[in-house]
Motif scaffolding. Structure first.
Motif, PDB file in Angstrom:
ATOM      1  N   PRO A   1       1.045  -1.036  -0.401  1.00  0.00           N
ATOM      2  CA  PRO A   1      -0.142   0.007   0.058  1.00  0.00           C
ATOM      3  C   PRO A   1       0.947   1.068   0.004  1.00  0.00           C
ATOM      4  N   VAL A   2       0.179   2.774  -0.452  1.00  0.00           N
ATOM      5  CA  VAL A   2       1.422   3.531  -0.380  1.00  0.00           C
ATOM      6  C   VAL A   2       0.343   5.104  -0.694  1.00  0.00           C
ATOM      7  N   PHE A   3       0.624   5.905   0.208  1.00  0.00           N
ATOM      8  CA  PHE A   3      -0.432   7.012  -0.234  1.00  0.00           C
ATOM      9  C   PHE A   3       1.090   8.233   0.245  1.00  0.00           C
ATOM     10  N   ASN A   4       1.089   9.197  -0.881  1.00  0.00           N
ATOM     11  CA  ASN A   4       1.747  10.167  -0.907  1.00  0.00           C
ATOM     12  C   ASN A   4       3.368   9.616  -0.132  1.00  0.00           C
ATOM     13  N   ASP A   5       4.058   8.542  -1.510  1.00  0.00           N
ATOM     14  CA  ASP A   5       5.531   8.663  -0.466  1.00  0.00           C
ATOM     15  C   ASP A   5       5.846   7.886  -2.141  1.00  0.00           C
ATOM     16  N   ALA A   6       5.499   9.214  -3.712  1.00  0.00           N
ATOM     17  CA  ALA A   6       6.137   8.305  -4.413  1.00  0.00           C
ATOM     18  C   ALA A   6       8.404   8.030  -4.084  1.00  0.00           C
ATOM     19  N   GLN A   7       8.828   8.436  -3.356  1.00  0.00           N
ATOM     20  CA  GLN A   7      10.051   8.686  -3.727  1.00  0.00           C
ATOM     21  C   GLN A   7      10.583   7.386  -3.087  1.00  0.00           C
ATOM     22  N   ARG A   8       9.822   7.079  -1.747  1.00  0.00           N
ATOM     23  CA  ARG A   8      11.049   6.225  -0.678  1.00  0.00           C
ATOM     24  C   ARG A   8       9.647   4.910  -1.654  1.00  0.00           C
ATOM     25  N   LEU A   9       8.620   4.387  -2.200  1.00  0.00           N
ATOM     26  CA  LEU A   9       8.404   3.553  -3.219  1.00  0.00           C
ATOM     27  C   LEU A   9       9.488   3.067  -4.594  1.00  0.00           C
ATOM     28  N   GLN A  10       9.934   4.006  -4.820  1.00  0.00           N
ATOM     29  CA  GLN A  10      10.656   3.675  -5.988  1.00  0.00           C
ATOM     30  C   GLN A  10      11.596   3.201  -5.201  1.00  0.00           C
ATOM     31  N   ILE A  11      12.462   2.972  -4.167  1.00  0.00           N
ATOM     32  CA  ILE A  11      13.779   2.499  -3.819  1.00  0.00           C
ATOM     33  C   ILE A  11      12.929   1.397  -3.586  1.00  0.00           C
ATOM     34  N   CYS A  12      12.025   1.225  -2.670  1.00  0.00           N
ATOM     35  CA  CYS A  12      11.642  -0.329  -2.913  1.00  0.00           C
ATOM     36  C   CYS A  12      11.400  -1.248  -4.030  1.00  0.00           C
ATOM     37  N   LEU A  13      10.889  -0.431  -4.391  1.00  0.00           N
ATOM     38  CA  LEU A  13      10.523  -1.410  -5.991  1.00  0.00           C
ATOM     39  C   LEU A  13      11.820  -1.330  -6.508  1.00  0.00           C
ATOM     40  N   GLU A  14      13.319  -0.802  -6.671  1.00  0.00           N
ATOM     41  CA  GLU A  14      13.652  -1.048  -7.153  1.00  0.00           C
ATOM     42  C   GLU A  14      15.158  -2.278  -6.803  1.00  0.00           C
ATOM     43  N   ALA A  15      14.502  -2.740  -5.024  1.00  0.00           N
ATOM     44  CA  ALA A  15      15.282  -3.526  -4.039  1.00  0.00           C
ATOM     45  C   ALA A  15      14.048  -5.331  -4.711  1.00  0.00           C
TER      46      ALA A  15
END
Length: 319
Positions: free
Chosen positions: A26-40
């Protein structure tokens, strides 16, 4: 369930079977850290054709461009859930699952490269397994200059092993389960903005499933950095606990009794917490111990204030 796990274990050992895994974020207004998570998650040791990441946008601002972030990654797909709350978003992800295994993490987490592989291994090797709760390691922005809030989180946040052994749940920042377990015990309570993992984990335990802590199934989670961030977390947790008690106790008299006990507990100075901080070997200096002690007072009284506001009619916070 135990016969299914035994069969899966044999097939895994013989290198003939690995289950299809759906990772729900789930994500709410956290695009920057989401990208790091998806990279991992993009280059896990688990076979690429056997896992998919489902990102559920829970009403983020348009300029966050969650869909645009997700589109950069071949292992991920995006969907959305308008009902506020991470558990409502996780339920939306569950509705799209097509495999045997479901893994939960958060947009601000960084899974280890072998996270899926290790989580699946523990699920399959444990007879009658209901959930695997993995390690959540807190990390600092700057190890040499940790803030008081970061130090506090380093010794208090996400004690997964303790949560599992003493309270029978794991924080959904790092949990694996079978789709069949969710089919049997039910999905998350979408009305809860916090403590939904408590409610669900206890149901899994009540159904007789085994719950496993896995130290080698690891995600990193940034420690909250500021008092503002900690304030938001504290009122969210207070609201989640309050809502959970209201939902689980139909008697108004007992609801009021629980409220009074909880309020008195949080109005008493947290002397035991302070003592724990003073003897904790993870805090290297007296200065660090005193900083953490002051943060403990902050958390205790913010929590007390929030449950009073909820009792007076305020709505629980989502973040």
């Amino acid at each position: 369930m135990s016969s299914l796990n035994s069969h899966n274990k044999d097939r895994l050992i013989n290198d003939k079977y690995s289950p299809l895994v759906s990772v729900i974020i789930p994500v709410f207004n956290d695009a920057q850290r989401l990208q790091i998570c998806l990279e991992a998650l993009e280059n896990q040791t688990y076979p690429k054709h056997l896992y998919k990441v489902i990102v559920v946008d829970n009403g983020s601002d348009p300029d966050e461009d969650i869909e645009g972030v997700v589109a950069k990654f071949g292992q991920a797909i995006a969907t959305s859930e308008s009902l506020p709350g991470s558990y409502a978003a996780r339920n939306k992800g569950i509705s799209l699952v097509q495999g045997d295994v479901i893994a939960f993490t958060d947009a601000d987490c960084i899974p280890a490269q072998d996270w899926i592989e290790k989580g699946v291994k523990h699920l399959l090797e444990t007879p009658n397994c209901g959930l695997v709760a993995g390690k959540i390691e807190t990390i600092f922005k700057d190890k040499e200059q940790a803030t008081p809030v970061e130090l506090f989180e380093s010794i208090t946040a996400f004690p997964q092993k303790q949560l599992l052994e003493e309270r029978h749940y794991g924080a959904t920042a790092n949990v694996f389960t079978f789709k069949s377990v969710l089919d049997r015990v039910g999905i998350f309570d979408a009305r809860l903005k916090s403590h939904g993992d408590v409610n669900w984990g206890r149901r899994v335990f009540a159904y007789g499933y085994k719950q496993v802590y896995a130290d080698d199934t690891c995600v990193a989670h940034p420690a909250r950095y500021s008092f503002t961030e900690l304030y938001k977390r504290t009122i969210r947790l207070a609201g989640g606990f309050y809502d959970l008690q209201i939902r689980s106790e139909p008697s108004v008299f007992k609801q009021n009794l629980i409220f009074c006990k909880n309020l008195i507990k949080h109005l008493i100075p947290p002397l035991m917490w302070v003592y724990t901080a003073l003897i904790d070997k993870r805090l290297n200096t007296i200065e660090d111990k005193m900083k953490v002690s002051l943060v403990m007072f902050f958390v205790r009284y913010v929590y007390a204030k929030e449950i009073i506001m909820l009792k007076l009619g305020s709505n629980s916070a989502r973040e």
